[in-house]
Design an enzyme around this catalytic site. Sequence first.
Site, PDB file in Angstrom:
ATOM      1  N   ASP A 118      -4.953  -0.499   2.459  1.00  0.00           N
ATOM      2  CA  ASP A 118      -3.831   0.035   3.231  1.00  0.00           C
ATOM      3  C   ASP A 118      -3.492  -0.740   4.591  1.00  0.00           C
ATOM      4  OD1 ASP A 118      -3.398   1.965   1.457  1.00  0.00           O
ATOM      5  OD2 ASP A 118      -4.693   3.374   2.206  1.00  0.00           O
ATOM      6  N   GLY A 134      -0.811   2.524   9.695  1.00  0.00           N
ATOM      7  CA  GLY A 134      -1.075   3.504  10.512  1.00  0.00           C
ATOM      8  C   GLY A 134      -1.511   5.064   9.855  1.00  0.00           C
ATOM      9  N   ASP A 141      -4.451  12.076   8.161  1.00  0.00           N
ATOM     10  CA  ASP A 141      -4.243  10.970   7.515  1.00  0.00           C
ATOM     11  C   ASP A 141      -2.927  11.381   6.407  1.00  0.00           C
ATOM     12  OD1 ASP A 141      -4.498   8.829   5.509  1.00  0.00           O
ATOM     13  OD2 ASP A 141      -6.434   8.429   6.002  1.00  0.00           O
ATOM     14  N   ARG A 156      -1.896   8.983   3.996  1.00  0.00           N
ATOM     15  CA  ARG A 156      -1.757   8.071   3.208  1.00  0.00           C
ATOM     16  C   ARG A 156      -1.814   8.383   1.773  1.00  0.00           C
ATOM     17  NH1 ARG A 156      -6.340   4.119   4.945  1.00  0.00           N
ATOM     18  NH2 ARG A 156      -7.223   5.929   5.467  1.00  0.00           N
TER      19      ARG A 156
END
Lengths: 418, 418
Positions: free
Chosen positions: A245, A290, A329, A331
């Site tokens: 990522d 990020g 997070d 993601r």
Amino acid sequence: MTRSNRTDHIRLTSHPVPGAKHNFPLQWGAENARERGPIIGTVSRPQDRNVIGSHGGSYTVYRALAVSSGALDPIRRPDLTNTHPAATIGPFGQWRDPAKIVALDPWGHLVAENFGGEIAEGIDIRPTIAVTKARIELPELHAALAARRLVHDGDVVHANGSVSVVKIAIDPVWYLPGVAARFGTSETNLRRGLFEQTGGMYPELVTRPDLQVFLPPIGGTTVYLFGDVTKLNDARTKITCRVHDECNGSDVFGSDICTCRPYLIHGIEECVAAGQNGGLGIIVYNRKEGRALGEVTKFLVYNARKRQEDGDAAAAYFERTECVAGVQDARFQQLMPDVIHWLGITRIDRFISMSDMKHDALVGQGVDIVERVPIPDELIPADAHVEMAAKKAAGYFSLEPQKPQELGDTVGRPLEKY
Amino acid sequence: MTRSNRTDHIRLTSHPVPGAKHNFPLQWGAENARERGPIIGTVSRPQDRNVIGSHGGSYTVYRALAVSSGALDPIRRPDLTNTHPAATIGPFGQWRDPAKIVALDPWGHLVAENFGGEIAEGIDIRPTIAVTKARIELPELHAALAARRLVHDGDVVHANGSVSVVKIAIDPVWYLPGVAARFGTSETNLRRGLFEQTGGMYPELVTRPDLQVFLPPIGGTTVYLFGDVTKLNDARTKITCRVHDECNGSDVFGSDICTCRPYLIHGIEECVAAGQNGGLGIIVYNRKEGRALGEVTKFLVYNARKRQEDGDAAAAYFERTECVAGVQDARFQQLMPDVIHWLGITRIDRFISMSDMKHDALVGQGVDIVERVPIPDELIPADAHVEMAAKKAAGYFSLEPQKPQELGDTVGRPLEKY
């Protein structure tokens, strides 16, 4: 938009002409591209559209600037001559399973061959995937050659240290019922979340349940393949893979607060070796800066970490992100396995990642992982031990389980020490 | 959204409650942050909103996934404790000129100090800029130290080869009347282009002329500062600056078809030297992948270039992009000078760029450029000579003017040679 706008009249997309039906219905997961139907996100022939959003992710906004300033003809259609894939990928059985691929168009690189007739008739059908070839040169790979960890073979690695790759850019294409299923929520709830949390982007998300495909304005995915790509068709091929990522601060600028570039480079070196040894190496690069919270949030979190009363401690690593962002997070690896399915892969022999989230997402989607490869200790920058200790304590894969006191003991550089 | 949505009722953002007025009016270019007013892109208190769009650029879509999947409480507010800037930037006179800064919020890093009272009362005001410190480590800088082009001083460059920086993440905040003026078009035309070319993103662009600020879902800007940042306040400080547009394929993976990473690294080395010599070095990194056309388009163009009948020729370099994308370049440097204004800079002593578009945009905005520094020839990868020759012929800065036959003679690698 459902019809061409007159100069004095703008029809909102939220409510189409009553009784209108689609010229190009989509059947997600169909047997082949023609049965599935073409993804049409055109803005120059609104009557043909069968998706929410448009092509190019965020870059639609720059296209708008190009048109507004007179630099781009708004009805300009791409000339796709010579743009077809530079290597053959698929088709694979996974492309026909509506539950295996929900976040990209498996036929997205083959629009010219599947819909050439429609394109010639003026239908604005565009690729969402592009496959090309490249040579890459990295100072760290030159160092690996000098240290004889790698040798040149004239095929994958050349005498000057450059490395041959096939590289693939993929724009997101979301089949909303499938995306909702991955997140364990209803399609209605997902559509509403997308509408409300973006501050009202694309009202059709809530007014047009007949449009089930969304082209979200987010960054896409790039895939780098090392070795002979025809081996994707052989299930026995040994696969080495890192799913990475994006982290601009480390990947490009070499920030020493995290392990992103060192781990990526280690993954590339492992992939090169796999390609040289008759296997295939695969780097998947996802634009999720990020933790998909963006760089402004990331830098705010850095400040909060470094200014804590007890210093930048591993024990409070995730907590600080949650204070600033509300989540640890964002993601969400639930959609990540799609690209692995798209490549026809059912087993990763060496997975160059310690992330339990990535591991669990792949295994949950039926991809076997044989071996997990942590980052070698000597590649971890001094200040990045805070991140590493926190992640291991949170369940990231490690060869040796962490002792609790290490978590409390691992402290990074304060802000005045930069 | 203009009011909290009930579970069974979604109010479209395109048409607010009749007669509603703003609780927080904005006066762009006002004397100070409080007179200008806070930028409020909250999705949890819709009645406070005074902009189109929301915070975090594209990452609003990931926030939506976080909320839809139950991982994030939708009314969660950030805790900004300890997140304030790690270095002082401004205020500068340019912040008070509504025509000098139109694409970012000059007060965006100072929301906690200017609107602490409102935030404490529950108004969801968020930073759009974050300022932190970092140490960076790049293999090319280690090589520069080994070759004694750089020396360590314990302040900017440390004994282990790491380099101290202040780094700043900036999310775009567009004042639409000012953006329209930069592109020489009307605000109405710009709003319409943004609405139509995105496939109907944010209907308020065309229905809410009272909302003049837009938070576009595009990537932002990162700034790296080398040297003593307090010298921004001294107009005599020698400034070295490179403005770099993202190129993932080269910046991260070292693709040899372009000069992006080599030129960026050269810029960093020049910036380090400037910081060591009592000046300031500034790298501006803009998220504009593939000339702001995205990576799918970029890879399609690579294929079209490499498969041309006469090979990948400099003479047809720009033409191939225009065939596929309709424009040669969508980066549009018109908004780029804002970050230079924001840093209070009126003169760049060494500009590490050959781009005539970047040069002209800065000079057009009143920033003097004393010296332009081309990329040293030895840093240009072999296959990147096509790009370089085409750009010089198109007006990019060069120390020696190009001879016409060079343009025809410069040919790159075909696809089968990778």
